[in-house]
Write an enzyme that holds these catalytic residues in place. Structure first.
Site, PDB file in Angstrom:
ATOM      1  N   HIS A 118     -17.064   1.212   0.429  1.00  0.00           N
ATOM      2  CA  HIS A 118     -17.028   2.175  -0.754  1.00  0.00           C
ATOM      3  C   HIS A 118     -18.378   2.150  -2.014  1.00  0.00           C
ATOM      4  O   HIS A 118     -19.035   2.980  -1.240  1.00  0.00           O
ATOM      5  CB  HIS A 118     -15.910   1.585  -2.399  1.00  0.00           C
ATOM      6  CG  HIS A 118     -14.557   1.396  -1.903  1.00  0.00           C
ATOM      7  ND1 HIS A 118     -13.868   1.819  -0.924  1.00  0.00           N
ATOM      8  CD2 HIS A 118     -13.540   0.235  -2.250  1.00  0.00           C
ATOM      9  CE1 HIS A 118     -12.962   1.038  -0.685  1.00  0.00           C
ATOM     10  NE2 HIS A 118     -12.216  -0.325  -1.895  1.00  0.00           N
TER      11      HIS A 118
ATOM     12  N   SER B  24     -18.435  14.297 -20.886  1.00  0.00           N
ATOM     13  CA  SER B  24     -17.866  13.859 -20.503  1.00  0.00           C
ATOM     14  C   SER B  24     -16.154  13.964 -20.171  1.00  0.00           C
ATOM     15  O   SER B  24     -16.081  15.342 -20.948  1.00  0.00           O
ATOM     16  CB  SER B  24     -17.372  13.023 -22.307  1.00  0.00           C
ATOM     17  OG  SER B  24     -18.180  11.839 -22.011  1.00  0.00           O
TER      18      SER B  24
ATOM     19  N   GLY C 101     -11.996  10.240  -2.173  1.00  0.00           N
ATOM     20  CA  GLY C 101     -12.085  10.632  -3.099  1.00  0.00           C
ATOM     21  C   GLY C 101     -11.470  10.835  -4.261  1.00  0.00           C
ATOM     22  O   GLY C 101     -10.523  12.005  -4.997  1.00  0.00           O
TER      23      GLY C 101
ATOM     24  N   ARG D 263       9.751  -2.874  10.168  1.00  0.00           N
ATOM     25  CA  ARG D 263      10.751  -3.961  10.491  1.00  0.00           C
ATOM     26  C   ARG D 263      12.242  -3.945   9.757  1.00  0.00           C
ATOM     27  O   ARG D 263      12.898  -4.267  10.347  1.00  0.00           O
ATOM     28  CB  ARG D 263       9.839  -5.027  11.007  1.00  0.00           C
ATOM     29  CG  ARG D 263       8.889  -5.072  11.863  1.00  0.00           C
ATOM     30  CD  ARG D 263       8.016  -6.064  12.232  1.00  0.00           C
ATOM     31  NE  ARG D 263       7.590  -6.635  10.899  1.00  0.00           N
ATOM     32  CZ  ARG D 263       6.510  -7.762  10.746  1.00  0.00           C
ATOM     33  NH1 ARG D 263       5.997  -8.129  11.986  1.00  0.00           N
ATOM     34  NH2 ARG D 263       6.191  -7.877  10.003  1.00  0.00           N
TER      35      ARG D 263
ATOM     36  N   LEU E  11       1.256  -1.222  -0.140  1.00  0.00           N
ATOM     37  CA  LEU E  11       0.131   0.031  -0.346  1.00  0.00           C
ATOM     38  C   LEU E  11       0.830   0.902   0.089  1.00  0.00           C
ATOM     39  O   LEU E  11       0.293   2.127  -0.065  1.00  0.00           O
ATOM     40  CB  LEU E  11      -0.838  -0.409   1.369  1.00  0.00           C
ATOM     41  CG  LEU E  11      -1.575   0.944   1.561  1.00  0.00           C
ATOM     42  CD1 LEU E  11      -2.611   1.274   0.350  1.00  0.00           C
ATOM     43  CD2 LEU E  11      -2.478   0.680   3.121  1.00  0.00           C
TER      44      LEU E  11
HETATM   45  C1  BG6 Z   1     -10.315  -1.728  -2.753  1.00  0.00           C
HETATM   46  C2  BG6 Z   1     -10.010  -3.255  -2.681  1.00  0.00           C
HETATM   47  O1  BG6 Z   1      -9.804  -1.265  -1.524  1.00  0.00           O
HETATM   48  O2  BG6 Z   1     -10.094  -1.043  -3.825  1.00  0.00           O
HETATM   49  C3  BG6 Z   1      -9.573  -4.018  -3.692  1.00  0.00           C
HETATM   50  O3  BG6 Z   1      -9.428  -3.966  -1.257  1.00  0.00           O
HETATM   51  C4  BG6 Z   1      -9.963  -3.090  -5.154  1.00  0.00           C
HETATM   52  O4  BG6 Z   1     -10.437  -5.343  -3.988  1.00  0.00           O
HETATM   53  C5  BG6 Z   1      -9.863  -1.606  -5.704  1.00  0.00           C
HETATM   54  O5  BG6 Z   1      -9.276  -3.643  -6.225  1.00  0.00           O
HETATM   55  C6  BG6 Z   1     -10.740  -0.884  -6.240  1.00  0.00           C
HETATM   56  O6  BG6 Z   1     -10.145   0.310  -6.526  1.00  0.00           O
HETATM   57  P1  BG6 Z   1      -9.941   1.429  -7.218  1.00  0.00           P
HETATM   58  O7  BG6 Z   1      -9.728   2.503  -6.743  1.00  0.00           O
HETATM   59  O8  BG6 Z   1      -9.174   0.703  -8.321  1.00  0.00           O
HETATM   60  O9  BG6 Z   1     -11.369   1.291  -7.997  1.00  0.00           O
END
Ligand code: BG6
Length: 484
Positions: A242, A392, A183, A47, A17
């Site tokens: 999400h 768009s 975001g 670590r 991440l």
């Molecule tokens: C993450 C999930 O929160 O969001 C993933 O853990 C997923 O599985 C990702 O691929 C998707 O994010 P985005 O911004 O690419 O739509």
């Protein structure tokens, strides 16, 4: 205050991440002048035994294409501190490094931002360490803030336990729970669209809207993350956070003002108005080949696809199904909100054949908003056809770069704006909605049906959408316009 020296600490600095999202977001903030040399220091903590340069080289690998001069100036802001996540020694060292930097700065105000790019299992111990060793000194104005990201627990009880543990260490205003969908440009636009346009206000209700879909599709599977994913599944990975956040912005009432607390109050209210999920209005799928991953058990019932109908028990939405649908390894990658209006009453044009009005907000890719309309087919005949009003972003905002979600959210944290972060009671309400369903799945009471990777997902999901009222328009496809 926005002034003063700023220390950004990325914990889990050598993880995925951090490398893929956190450091690149910090670079882009730096690049645009939002964080500046002389005012900010970045500390990576993990670590592994790494040197400052070792970490810098790793980050460089994720910033290909950045101009060298900029990039090296940015990388020089980064220092590495190694230590474990559960004993004081490393955090004392970290605090010393931060304090030295603060003492050397000209500023009186000390701001400390901790970004936990870590698995949630270590949140409590890491937060304890920060609280014990690394808080901004009370002798100086400033603050300490902590950014955490999902998964926040696995169900209502575990989430509440985690919230309580963190709540003992930090005040709510110090905790920033990221949901990176908040975001995204078009997610942030939902509030403006709904409450700044007279056009939509009278339409946005059960009298005019037949159904609403909130859809997430990915055209790749869980490759490389099977171990994590199998513990969670698509509902915990995408829908409960999400898509539910998007749902809140689509369904909530108008907030009293734009103050973060007012907005979040309305989100909590609409979440509390959601009826218990009816298992008959759920379809689960798992793509063929998912279990070939060696980290996934052979008898896994974890869904990689789910379609769940939410029903809101209030004056605005009674009777309108919200279909939240997410899937991995499908035939396309996109995320959108699709608001489908009711049929035209007393129709004299036989519009029904043409299809219903729809308002579609394409969150990604090719950000757009378009309205599907029936128009007269140009020409001598009095014939109708479906067309669209199309906004768009790629066309309309040609020279605008849409910022990455993480960039925006980190900047909000520095500025102390919690509008786009999940409040504790909001998180609880979200888990309340999905926990009974998740327990049924975990207990094997609801089974995932197989689907072909690269398909639309299980046909049962399309059947469910049709059953609750969605009418698919055949023979019409929106094609994102491109510059000639
Ligand atoms: C993450 C999930 O929160 O969001 C993933 O853990 C997923 O599985 C990702 O691929 C998707 O994010 P985005 O911004 O690419 O739509």
């Amino acid at each position: 205050s926005e002034q003063g020296c700023l220390s950004i600490v990325v914990l889990g600095a050598s993880g995925d991440l951090a490398k893929k999202k956190t450091f690149p977001a910090l670079y882009h903030l730096f690049d645009q002048g939002f964080i500046q040399s002389g005012e900010v220091h970045i500390f990576g903590y993990a670590r592994s035994n790494l040197s400052d340069d070792g970490l810098r080289e790793r980050i460089r690998g994720y910033l290909k294409g950045a101009p060298e001069e900029d990039l090296s100036e940015f990388l020089q802001l980064i220092k590495y501190v190694s230590g474990s996540y559960d004993n004081g020694e490393g955090f004392e060292k970290l605090n010393k490094a931060i304090s030295e930097y603060e003492a050397s700065s000209k500023s009186e105000s000390y701001r400390r931002l901790f970004y936990l790019a870590l698995p949630p299992s270590v949140y409590p111990s890491v937060c304890k360490m920060i609280r014990t060793y690394c808080m901004n000194p009370s002798s100086h104005p400033g603050w300490t803030r902590v950014i955490v990201e999902k998964p926040f627990g696995k169900d209502l009880d575990s989430a509440e336990e985690l919230s309580a543990q963190l709540g003992e260490l930090f005040e709510e205003h110090q905790l920033y729970r990221i949901d990176h969908y908040l975001g995204k440009e078009l997610v942030q636009n939902l509030l403006v669209l709904r409450f700044a346009n007279r056009l939509f206000m009278p339409l946005w209700n059960r009298d005019n809207i037949d159904n609403i879909q909130i859809v997430f599709r990915e055209d790749f599977g869980t490759e490389g993350r099977g171990g994590y994913f199998d513990q969670y599944g698509i509902i915990r990975d995408i829908i409960q956070n999400h898509l539910l956040q998007v749902f809140c912005l689509v369904a909530m009432e108008k907030p009293v003002s734009l103050k973060p607390e007012h907005i979040r109050d309305e989100k909590v209210k609409v979440l509390q108005s959601v009826n218990p999920i009816n298992p008959e209005e759920v379809v689960l799928g798992q793509y063929d080949g998912y279990k070939d991953d060696p980290t996934v058990p052979d008898d896994s019932n974890t869904p990689t696809f789910a379609s769940v109908v939410l029903r809101v028990h209030n004056e605005r939405w009674e009777g309108v199904p919200f279909i939240l649908k997410a899937g991995k390894a499908l035939n396309s990658r996109k995320a959108e909100v699709r608001v489908q209006f009711k049929d035209v009453p007393g129709d004299i044009f036989k519009c029904k054949k043409q299809g219903r009005n729809e308002f579609v907000i394409r969150l990604q890719p090719s950000e757009a908003m378009y309205v599907k309309l029936t128009v007269k087919k140009p020409g001598l005949e009095m014939a109708t056809e479906q067309s669209e009003l199309d906004l768009s972003y790629g066309m309309r905002y040609q020279n605008v770069k849409i910022p990455e979600a993480y960039e925006r959210l980190i900047l909000d944290t520095i500025r102390g704006d919690q509008q786009h972060f999940v409040r504790r009671d909001e998180l609880k309400a979200a888990w309340q909605i999905f926990t009974p369903l998740l327990h049924d799945i975990d207990d094997g009471k609801l089974m995932a049906v197989p689907y072909q990777p690269g398909s639309r997902g299980p046909k049962e999901a399309d059947e469910l959408s049709a059953k609750v009222g969605y009418v698919q328009t055949h023979g019409y496809i929106w094609i994102p316009p491109t510059l000639a």
